[in-house]
Design an enzyme around this catalytic site. Structure first.
Site, PDB file in Angstrom:
ATOM      1  N   LYS A  98     -48.268  17.916  44.588  1.00 38.38           N
ATOM      2  CA  LYS A  98     -48.454  18.269  42.856  1.00 38.38           C
ATOM      3  C   LYS A  98     -47.538  19.293  42.663  1.00 38.38           C
ATOM      4  O   LYS A  98     -47.980  20.233  41.260  1.00 38.38           O
ATOM      5  CB  LYS A  98     -49.613  18.662  43.038  1.00 38.38           C
ATOM      6  CG  LYS A  98     -50.463  17.366  43.035  1.00 38.38           C
ATOM      7  CD  LYS A  98     -52.184  17.118  42.330  1.00 38.38           C
ATOM      8  CE  LYS A  98     -52.581  15.634  42.414  1.00 38.38           C
ATOM      9  NZ  LYS A  98     -52.779  15.290  44.497  1.00 38.38           N
ATOM     10  N   LYS A 125     -58.368  19.605  39.805  1.00 38.93           N
ATOM     11  CA  LYS A 125     -58.475  18.451  40.647  1.00 38.93           C
ATOM     12  C   LYS A 125     -57.496  19.524  42.104  1.00 38.93           C
ATOM     13  O   LYS A 125     -57.223  20.205  42.085  1.00 38.93           O
ATOM     14  CB  LYS A 125     -57.428  17.108  40.486  1.00 38.93           C
ATOM     15  CG  LYS A 125     -56.379  17.921  40.288  1.00 38.93           C
ATOM     16  CD  LYS A 125     -55.326  16.171  40.472  1.00 38.93           C
ATOM     17  CE  LYS A 125     -54.186  16.757  38.630  1.00 38.93           C
ATOM     18  NZ  LYS A 125     -53.378  14.995  38.384  1.00 38.93           N
ATOM     19  N   ARG A 163     -47.608   4.258  39.353  1.00 35.56           N
ATOM     20  CA  ARG A 163     -46.495   3.928  40.966  1.00 35.56           C
ATOM     21  C   ARG A 163     -44.880   3.496  40.554  1.00 35.56           C
ATOM     22  O   ARG A 163     -45.117   2.963  40.417  1.00 35.56           O
ATOM     23  CB  ARG A 163     -47.036   3.535  42.250  1.00 35.56           C
ATOM     24  CG  ARG A 163     -46.392   3.569  43.582  1.00 35.56           C
ATOM     25  CD  ARG A 163     -46.144   4.954  43.295  1.00 35.56           C
ATOM     26  NE  ARG A 163     -47.238   5.917  43.480  1.00 35.56           N
ATOM     27  CZ  ARG A 163     -47.603   6.357  44.776  1.00 35.56           C
ATOM     28  NH1 ARG A 163     -47.114   5.854  45.817  1.00 35.56           N
ATOM     29  NH2 ARG A 163     -49.024   7.368  44.810  1.00 35.56           N
ATOM     30  N   ARG A 201     -51.848   0.940  38.679  1.00 42.91           N
ATOM     31  CA  ARG A 201     -52.944   1.129  38.589  1.00 42.91           C
ATOM     32  C   ARG A 201     -54.210   1.599  37.883  1.00 42.91           C
ATOM     33  O   ARG A 201     -53.789   2.488  37.182  1.00 42.91           O
ATOM     34  CB  ARG A 201     -53.103   1.679  40.229  1.00 42.91           C
ATOM     35  CG  ARG A 201     -52.161   1.212  41.210  1.00 42.91           C
ATOM     36  CD  ARG A 201     -51.786   2.458  42.149  1.00 42.91           C
ATOM     37  NE  ARG A 201     -51.186   3.846  40.999  1.00 42.91           N
ATOM     38  CZ  ARG A 201     -50.470   4.990  41.549  1.00 42.91           C
ATOM     39  NH1 ARG A 201     -50.623   4.868  43.401  1.00 42.91           N
ATOM     40  NH2 ARG A 201     -50.393   5.750  40.781  1.00 42.91           N
ATOM     41  N   ARG A 253     -60.607   7.472  38.510  1.00 40.39           N
ATOM     42  CA  ARG A 253     -59.381   7.348  38.995  1.00 40.39           C
ATOM     43  C   ARG A 253     -59.217   5.994  39.555  1.00 40.39           C
ATOM     44  O   ARG A 253     -59.452   5.242  39.851  1.00 40.39           O
ATOM     45  CB  ARG A 253     -60.167   8.192  40.898  1.00 40.39           C
ATOM     46  CG  ARG A 253     -60.897   9.723  40.286  1.00 40.39           C
ATOM     47  CD  ARG A 253     -60.893   9.662  41.789  1.00 40.39           C
ATOM     48  NE  ARG A 253     -62.894   9.358  41.757  1.00 40.39           N
ATOM     49  CZ  ARG A 253     -63.577   8.530  42.660  1.00 40.39           C
ATOM     50  NH1 ARG A 253     -63.658   9.846  43.864  1.00 40.39           N
ATOM     51  NH2 ARG A 253     -64.284   8.152  42.726  1.00 40.39           N
ATOM     52  N   ASP A 262     -45.558   8.885  40.629  1.00 42.31           N
ATOM     53  CA  ASP A 262     -47.233   8.843  39.905  1.00 42.31           C
ATOM     54  C   ASP A 262     -46.486   8.689  38.073  1.00 42.31           C
ATOM     55  O   ASP A 262     -46.398  10.221  37.550  1.00 42.31           O
ATOM     56  CB  ASP A 262     -48.011   9.257  40.242  1.00 42.31           C
ATOM     57  CG  ASP A 262     -48.326   8.572  41.244  1.00 42.31           C
ATOM     58  OD1 ASP A 262     -47.682   7.976  41.891  1.00 42.31           O
ATOM     59  OD2 ASP A 262     -48.950   9.308  41.987  1.00 42.31           O
ATOM     60  N   GLU A 278     -47.661  13.106  39.998  1.00 45.52           N
ATOM     61  CA  GLU A 278     -46.809  13.642  41.322  1.00 45.52           C
ATOM     62  C   GLU A 278     -45.896  13.015  41.895  1.00 45.52           C
ATOM     63  O   GLU A 278     -44.754  12.052  41.212  1.00 45.52           O
ATOM     64  CB  GLU A 278     -48.348  13.064  41.998  1.00 45.52           C
ATOM     65  CG  GLU A 278     -49.363  13.052  41.646  1.00 45.52           C
ATOM     66  CD  GLU A 278     -50.453  12.512  42.872  1.00 45.52           C
ATOM     67  OE1 GLU A 278     -50.267  12.561  44.287  1.00 45.52           O
ATOM     68  OE2 GLU A 278     -50.968  11.741  42.814  1.00 45.52           O
ATOM     69  N   ASN A 314     -44.648  12.208  44.838  1.00 48.30           N
ATOM     70  CA  ASN A 314     -45.239  11.183  46.856  1.00 48.30           C
ATOM     71  C   ASN A 314     -43.812  11.223  47.643  1.00 48.30           C
ATOM     72  O   ASN A 314     -43.007  10.447  47.495  1.00 48.30           O
ATOM     73  CB  ASN A 314     -45.475  10.324  46.480  1.00 48.30           C
ATOM     74  CG  ASN A 314     -47.425  10.955  46.012  1.00 48.30           C
ATOM     75  OD1 ASN A 314     -48.124  11.262  46.061  1.00 48.30           O
ATOM     76  ND2 ASN A 314     -46.997  10.368  44.374  1.00 48.30           N
TER      77      ASN A 314
HETATM   78  N1  ADP Z   1     -54.205  14.761  33.977  1.00 47.23           N
HETATM   79  C1  ADP Z   1     -55.105  13.376  34.020  1.00 47.23           C
HETATM   80  N2  ADP Z   1     -55.706  12.445  33.090  1.00 47.23           N
HETATM   81  C2  ADP Z   1     -56.421  11.394  33.173  1.00 47.23           C
HETATM   82  N3  ADP Z   1     -56.681  11.020  34.617  1.00 47.23           N
HETATM   83  C3  ADP Z   1     -56.662  12.046  35.492  1.00 47.23           C
HETATM   84  C4  ADP Z   1     -55.730  13.259  35.053  1.00 47.23           C
HETATM   85  N4  ADP Z   1     -55.426  13.549  36.317  1.00 47.23           N
HETATM   86  C5  ADP Z   1     -55.498  12.811  37.163  1.00 47.23           C
HETATM   87  N5  ADP Z   1     -56.100  11.608  37.070  1.00 47.23           N
HETATM   88  C6  ADP Z   1     -56.371  10.607  37.911  1.00 47.23           C
HETATM   89  O1  ADP Z   1     -57.677  10.745  38.421  1.00 47.23           O
HETATM   90  C7  ADP Z   1     -56.171   9.934  39.858  1.00 47.23           C
HETATM   91  C8  ADP Z   1     -56.036  10.545  41.137  1.00 47.23           C
HETATM   92  O2  ADP Z   1     -55.153  12.154  40.521  1.00 47.23           O
HETATM   93  P1  ADP Z   1     -54.351  11.875  41.397  1.00 47.23           P
HETATM   94  O3  ADP Z   1     -53.458  13.599  40.227  1.00 47.23           O
HETATM   95  O4  ADP Z   1     -53.427  10.950  40.728  1.00 47.23           O
HETATM   96  O5  ADP Z   1     -54.542  12.437  42.334  1.00 47.23           O
HETATM   97  P2  ADP Z   1     -54.034  12.074  44.314  1.00 47.23           P
HETATM   98  O6  ADP Z   1     -53.203  12.758  44.825  1.00 47.23           O
HETATM   99  O7  ADP Z   1     -56.010  12.437  44.207  1.00 47.23           O
HETATM  100  O8  ADP Z   1     -54.084  10.292  44.059  1.00 47.23           O
HETATM  101  C9  ADP Z   1     -55.764   9.934  38.285  1.00 47.23           C
HETATM  102  O9  ADP Z   1     -54.697   8.153  39.572  1.00 47.23           O
HETATM  103  C10 ADP Z   1     -55.779   9.267  37.596  1.00 47.23           C
HETATM  104  O10 ADP Z   1     -56.411   8.576  37.763  1.00 47.23           O
HETATM  105 MG    MG Z   2     -52.434  10.156  42.920  1.00 51.45          MG
END
Ligand code: ADP
Ligand code: MG
Length: 314
Positions: A125, A160, A210, A224, A232, A272, A280, A282
């Protein structure tokens, strides 16, 4: 060409072989006749500048509950391997960082996938912040006034952890949400470091895509979709993988990132994208390649080994 391959990974008995990308890489390596040696990070040692590990020969099978067997342990100098796959789960802590420092020393004799110094410098991130124009509006801070300013501007936001994974502690705060103050208190006592505040993207309902890049080029993608009762999209949170193709914007994102990934030795990367916004990057054996293949897409594991073999040959 057959290679001497080692894999540095978390205990193999604990991985989920249905989704694990390194496992897919090991199956492909074995099929190509490469020898595979296995060790966990706690078997690493550096002595007088040289890096060693006690390794065991590994055989893999695509059978749940019976997916590997190990041979006799042997101490090996890591530069005797042609390639080392690095697959370590978070936390991104000092143990993790130290192991990238140790692995950095085996180069250039040995090709490490991905390049350890680049892995260390690219928490998923944080690395994305090099491409702010591809991202949703994003703030990294623990400063209350900064977050309030961002919230006043964007209304609907997500908070987050910076080093979270698998959707841990991802919260949406709608414009009028009265829990903001308490959530701020909770984050500031739970995390010592800054965290991520991001504009909420409602189109997350359609999924978090992804996209896999091999040596900087698009290789495959899987979408996903979150469960109806969750924000999520992560599979461990009930997200569902679905077949997908790239939009024009997503192709542009790949083209922009390609050179930066290639030049850093980030050969196997998963990005992502939510609603056309990059969230992201990764770099530690991202999941997705098994799902891509299951949907009839390309064999990304084969593409990765083609690249590794080409690099070792040339
Ligand atoms: N800015 C955002 N707007 C809407 N949904 C989000 C956002 N950021 C994260 N999410 C939701 O939360 C999930 C996990 O967040 P993410 O940033 O991918 O962190 P992680 O590393 O835990 O996967 C994402 O797959 C998405 O479904
Ligand atoms: Mg993620």
């Amino acid at each position: 060409m057959t290679l001497n391959v080692a894999v540095q990974m978390d205990p193999i008995e604990r991985i989920n072989i249905r989704g694990d990308s390194t496992f897919a890489l090991l199956l492909e390596a074995q099929q190509r006749g490469h020898s595979i040696a296995y060790y966990t990070p706690d078997r690493l040692a550096m002595r007088d500048g040289e890096v060693f590990a006690t390794v065991q020969p590994l055989k893999v099978r695509d059978r749940e509950g019976d997916h590997f067997s190990l041979g006799d342990a042997e101490r090996r100098k890591l530069t005797t391997f042609d390639a080392i796959l690095l697959r370590q789960d978070p936390p991104f802590d000092l143990a993790y960082i130290t192991s990238t420092h140790l692995l950095e020393r085996v180069q250039p004799a040995t090709l490490v996938i991905n390049e350890p110094a680049a892995v260390r410098n690219a928490p998923e991130k944080m690395f994305v912040m090099e491409f702010p124009d591809l991202m949703p509006p994003t703030l990294i801070t623990r400063d209350l006034a900064e977050i309030k300013r961002f919230r006043a501007e964007h209304g609907d936001i997500v908070m987050k952890p910076l080093y979270g994974k698998g959707g841990e502690a991802v919260f949406r705060l709608a414009e009028q949400d009265l829990n903001f103050g308490s959530l701020y208190d909770l984050f500031s006592t739970t995390f010592r470091e800054q965290w991520v505040v991001q504009k909420f993207l409602p189109a997350v309902r359609e999924g978090d895509k992804r996209i896999i890049l091999v040596d900087g080029e698009f290789a495959g993608a899987v979408n996903r979709v979150p469960a109806p009762d969750d924000l999520r999209s992560n599979m461990v949170r009930g997200g569902t993988p679905t077949e997908t193709e790239l939009t024009k914007r997503e192709r542009e994102i790949c083209l922009r990132l390609g050179p930066a990934l290639r030049s850093r030795g980030l050969l196997f990367v998963g990005i992502d994208v939510i609603d056309g916004y990059l969230t992201e990057i990764n770099v530690t054996s991202p999941t997705g390649i098994r799902a891509v293949k299951n949907f009839g897409g390309p064999d990304v594991a084969a593409m990765i080994w083609d690249r590794i073999e080409a690099k070792r040959a040339g």
